[in-house]
Write an enzyme that holds these catalytic residues in place. Sequence first.
Site, PDB file in Angstrom:
ATOM      1  N   GLY A  88       0.826  -1.207   0.000  1.00 30.02           N
ATOM      2  CA  GLY A  88       0.000   0.000   0.000  1.00 30.02           C
ATOM      3  C   GLY A  88       0.851   1.244   0.000  1.00 30.02           C
ATOM      4  CG  ASP A  89       0.742   6.025  -0.860  1.00 25.05           C
ATOM      5  OD1 ASP A  89       1.649   6.327  -0.052  1.00 25.05           O
ATOM      6  OD2 ASP A  89       0.398   6.767  -1.782  1.00 25.05           O
ATOM      7  CG  HIS A 144      13.479  14.355   2.490  1.00 25.85           C
ATOM      8  ND1 HIS A 144      14.799  14.442   2.099  1.00 25.85           N
ATOM      9  CD2 HIS A 144      13.012  13.221   1.907  1.00 25.85           C
ATOM     10  CE1 HIS A 144      15.107  13.423   1.321  1.00 25.85           C
ATOM     11  NE2 HIS A 144      14.051  12.675   1.200  1.00 25.85           N
TER      12      HIS A 144
END
Length: 363
Positions: A239-240, A259
Amino acid sequence: MTAEASAPIGLPGGPYDPPHARVLALAAAKWAAQPISALASLGVADVLADGPRRVADIAAAVGAHAPSLHRCLRAAACVGVFEEQEDGRYGLTPMADCLRRDAETPIRNWVLMLNEGPMWDSFGKLTETVRSGKAAFEVAHDRPLFEHLDKDAAFRSVYESAMGELTSELAAELVTALDFSGYGTLVDLGGGDGELLGTLLAHAPDSQGVLVERPHVIELARERLARLGVAERVRCVAGDATDEVPGGGDAYLIKNMLHCFDDDTALAVLRKVRAACHDDARLFVIEAVVPPGNGFHWAKLIDIEMLADNDGRERREEEWRDLLERAGFTLERVLPATPPQSVLVAHPAPAPYATPTPDSTPN
């Protein structure tokens, strides 16, 4: 002292050169960067692993035009990458050794990622970024970096390999600096090929792991975790990591992901982590921290990569502290690690803490 003797290794020019020469050396860094990248792409360092060789032999081994190869080797040698022997053969230096595919601390894919193809092209649009605030990568390629990675498999492979190249050194350092054996479950968000999580678990035999990554990376991670002998203790979640944060973790790891985002997106991710973790959990954010003052620090230059590539940024310690506090964490300490990394250790703050506002959380 001559200018040549005063020059820092890897960068032409030096403090004893006149100011205009020093500026020129910086502006003309491509004169060194591109030959080094070409030599890395050809695999010259691998050919020289067994010792110095003549240019004609190297050219034959890598399939190159010998006179052109010689000129690139000579340019790289004058900044400390490769060296010419008195008999005309070329050999490795400690810096050139890092370009070998099987080097102890490999950086070959980093060199290729920064100096070839999409990322190199985007830097030609940096002035437009400074004018408009739009990422140079999107200006150059008409789509954001991460969308481009989904459509360019060859570049994605180099990009992902580069992201993992320096992880083994950092992971080895973390297991000596911090004791993770007291955490029952370690959750690594965006954990790449599993090098970091796997190394930590190898030193914490009673702990379990959860690795969240994109589906095509998960398969690579399973192989890495198996080689590290911890695969049976890791649950891989395809998944993300910006959307899915598994609950129940005792320690959450986020390495070099935040970042890549602007403050609102990074804040949204951190709030998902806060909602998923219990009050006694710990959060370990591995990122560069920008120091104050005019002194050299890698974070100040990596910040320009973030400016060019996407909406991300490097942050000062106080900016990290504020971001964590707004997400419901308290920053405990900042530990220096392999440059340019630092480890920000935080714990959940007691409620109430700052809550999202309609205009601060992306849809």
